[in-house]
Design a protein around this motif. Structure first.
Motif, mmCIF file in Angstrom:
data_model
loop_
_atom_site.group_PDB
_atom_site.id
_atom_site.type_symbol
_atom_site.label_atom_id
_atom_site.label_comp_id
_atom_site.label_asym_id
_atom_site.label_seq_id
_atom_site.Cartn_x
_atom_site.Cartn_y
_atom_site.Cartn_z
ATOM 1 N N ASP A 1 40.388 16.761 38.406
ATOM 2 C CA ASP A 1 39.388 16.924 39.468
ATOM 3 C C ASP A 1 38.344 17.963 39.075
ATOM 4 N N LEU A 2 38.796 19.056 38.465
ATOM 5 C CA LEU A 2 37.874 20.098 38.009
ATOM 6 C C LEU A 2 36.935 19.547 36.949
ATOM 7 N N GLN A 3 37.473 18.816 35.980
ATOM 8 C CA GLN A 3 36.627 18.247 34.935
ATOM 9 C C GLN A 3 35.549 17.335 35.529
ATOM 10 N N MET A 4 35.884 16.621 36.570
ATOM 11 C CA MET A 4 34.899 15.748 37.216
ATOM 12 C C MET A 4 33.913 16.577 38.054
ATOM 13 N N ALA A 5 34.390 17.661 38.664
ATOM 14 C CA ALA A 5 33.517 18.493 39.503
ATOM 15 C C ALA A 5 32.461 19.231 38.685
ATOM 16 N N LEU A 6 32.669 19.349 37.384
ATOM 17 C CA LEU A 6 31.694 20.027 36.522
ATOM 18 C C LEU A 6 30.565 19.084 36.112
ATOM 19 N N ILE A 7 30.605 17.880 36.633
ATOM 20 C CA ILE A 7 29.555 16.893 36.379
ATOM 21 C C ILE A 7 28.756 16.719 37.671
ATOM 22 N N VAL A 8 27.456 16.747 37.563
ATOM 23 C CA VAL A 8 26.585 16.576 38.721
ATOM 24 C C VAL A 8 25.675 15.367 38.488
ATOM 25 N N PRO A 9 25.212 14.752 39.578
ATOM 26 C CA PRO A 9 24.297 13.616 39.407
ATOM 27 C C PRO A 9 23.023 14.065 38.684
ATOM 28 N N LYS A 10 22.476 13.182 37.881
ATOM 29 C CA LYS A 10 21.216 13.475 37.200
ATOM 30 C C LYS A 10 20.126 13.615 38.236
ATOM 31 N N GLU A 11 19.255 14.559 37.993
ATOM 32 C CA GLU A 11 18.145 14.785 38.924
ATOM 33 C C GLU A 11 16.987 13.883 38.638
ATOM 34 N N LEU B 1 30.668 7.868 34.062
ATOM 35 C CA LEU B 1 31.248 7.293 35.276
ATOM 36 C C LEU B 1 30.333 7.432 36.485
ATOM 37 N N ILE B 2 29.639 8.560 36.574
ATOM 38 C CA ILE B 2 28.789 8.780 37.756
ATOM 39 C C ILE B 2 27.309 8.853 37.400
ATOM 40 N N ASN B 3 26.970 8.474 36.164
ATOM 41 C CA ASN B 3 25.595 8.594 35.684
ATOM 42 C C ASN B 3 25.088 10.016 35.945
ATOM 43 N N GLY B 4 25.892 10.980 35.483
ATOM 44 C CA GLY B 4 25.575 12.377 35.723
ATOM 45 C C GLY B 4 25.359 13.161 34.447
ATOM 46 N N GLU B 5 25.427 14.472 34.616
ATOM 47 C CA GLU B 5 25.277 15.394 33.496
ATOM 48 C C GLU B 5 26.111 16.633 33.778
ATOM 49 N N ILE B 6 26.410 17.377 32.742
ATOM 50 C CA ILE B 6 27.193 18.596 32.905
ATOM 51 C C ILE B 6 26.382 19.592 33.716
ATOM 52 N N ASP B 7 27.050 20.243 34.649
ATOM 53 C CA ASP B 7 26.404 21.222 35.532
ATOM 54 C C ASP B 7 26.104 22.497 34.745
ATOM 55 N N PHE B 8 24.830 22.860 34.656
ATOM 56 C CA PHE B 8 24.428 24.083 33.973
ATOM 57 C C PHE B 8 24.005 25.174 34.953
ATOM 58 N N ASP B 9 24.214 24.948 36.244
ATOM 59 C CA ASP B 9 23.951 25.979 37.249
ATOM 60 C C ASP B 9 25.149 26.925 37.218
ATOM 61 N N ALA C 1 26.011 29.837 38.546
ATOM 62 C CA ALA C 1 26.611 30.321 39.794
ATOM 63 C C ALA C 1 27.471 29.236 40.437
ATOM 64 N N ARG C 2 26.969 28.020 40.443
ATOM 65 C CA ARG C 2 27.732 26.913 41.032
ATOM 66 C C ARG C 2 28.981 26.606 40.205
ATOM 67 N N VAL C 3 28.865 26.661 38.891
ATOM 68 C CA VAL C 3 30.020 26.409 38.020
ATOM 69 C C VAL C 3 31.087 27.484 38.235
ATOM 70 N N LEU C 4 30.665 28.736 38.352
ATOM 71 C CA LEU C 4 31.638 29.807 38.606
ATOM 72 C C LEU C 4 32.343 29.596 39.944
ATOM 73 N N GLN C 5 31.608 29.157 40.961
ATOM 74 C CA GLN C 5 32.224 28.856 42.261
ATOM 75 C C GLN C 5 33.189 27.679 42.144
ATOM 76 N N THR C 6 32.809 26.676 41.399
ATOM 77 C CA THR C 6 33.668 25.507 41.202
ATOM 78 C C THR C 6 34.955 25.908 40.500
ATOM 79 N N LEU C 7 34.834 26.701 39.448
ATOM 80 C CA LEU C 7 36.018 27.161 38.720
ATOM 81 C C LEU C 7 36.928 27.973 39.636
ATOM 82 N N ASP C 8 36.337 28.839 40.434
ATOM 83 C CA ASP C 8 37.124 29.666 41.360
ATOM 84 C C ASP C 8 37.830 28.802 42.401
ATOM 85 N N PHE C 9 37.137 27.806 42.937
ATOM 86 C CA PHE C 9 37.733 26.920 43.932
ATOM 87 C C PHE C 9 38.970 26.224 43.363
ATOM 88 N N TYR C 10 38.846 25.665 42.168
ATOM 89 C CA TYR C 10 39.970 24.935 41.583
ATOM 90 C C TYR C 10 41.083 25.877 41.136
#
Length: 162
Positions: free
Chosen positions: A152-162, A102-110, A112-121
Motif C-alpha cells: 500500500d505504501l509503495q502505491m501511495a508514493l505514486i501520484v496521478p500525472k498532472e 497501473l494508475i498512469n501516474g508518477e513518483i511523488d516528489f513533493d 512534505a507529502r512523501v514524509l507524511q505518507t511515510l509517517d502514516f504507513y
C-alpha cells in the motif's frame, strides 16, 4: 524502462530528497536501497518501510568492491542476504514502474507529502504490530495485513500525472 534508466531514476530521486532534507535541516535520511527519505539514521540496521532494505551502512562506496568480490567468486552475505544494493534498487525500481503504469501516474516528489505518507504507513504498521501476539502463523490474517502495508505504501508514493 531499461536497467540504466531505473538506476538513473533512483539516483535522481535520492538526490532530490537528500537536497531537500539537507536544505531544510530535516533529520531524515534517504534509503540507499530505494532513495526515499525513510530512515531516521544511517547504518543503524533499520529496515526501510518502502523496500525492506536493512541499512547496514552499505552504499555506493562499497557496491563496486562487493561486485568485484562476487566476480572473484567470493560470496558476501549481510543482513540483506545475497541481495546486492544494485539488485534491490532494480527490484524496487521495477515495482515503482509497474505502479506508475497501473494508475498512469508518477513518483511523488513533493517531499512534505512523501514524509507524511511515510509517517502514516509507519504508524499503521505500529498499530498492527500492537495487535500481534507473536504467535501468528504465516497465513494469519494480521500478519498478511502487516505485509500489505508495504504494498500500500509503495502505491501511495505514486501520484496521478498532472
Amino acid at each position: 524502462m531499461n536497467d540504466a534508466e531505473i538506476l538513473a531514476a533512483f539516483h535522481a530521486r535520492r538526490y532530490h530528497y537528500d537536497t531537500y532534507l539537507q536544505a531544510n535541516d530535516i533529520q531524515q535520511y534517504t534509503c540507499p536501497g530505494c532513495g526515499f527519505p525513510s530512515l531516521n539514521e544511517r547504518g543503524g540496521f533499520n529496515i526501510c518501510d518502502v523496500c525492506t532494505w536493512e541499512d547496514d551502512g552499505q552504499d555506493d562506496h562499497a557496491e563496486g568492491l562487493i561486485a568485484a568480490l562476487r566476480v572473484e567468486g567470493v560470496q558476501i552475505s549481510g543482513p540483506n542476504g545475497q541481495l546486492s544494493l544494485t539488485d534491490n534498487r532494480m527490484n524496487i525500481g521495477r515495482i515503482l514502474e509497474t505502479n506508475t503504469e497501473l494508475i498512469n501516474g508518477e513518483i511523488d516528489f513533493d517531499v512534505a507529502r512523501v514524509l507524511q505518507t511515510l509517517d502514516f504507513y509507519r504508524q499503521r504498521k505500529v498499530e498492527i504490530e500492537g495487535r500481534m501476539t507473536g504467535e501468528e502463523s504465516l497465513q494469519d490474517h494480521i500478519l498478511l495485513e502487516w505485509k500489505e502495508v508495504k504494498k500500500d505504501l509503495q502505491m501511495a508514493l505514486i501520484v496521478p500525472k498532472e
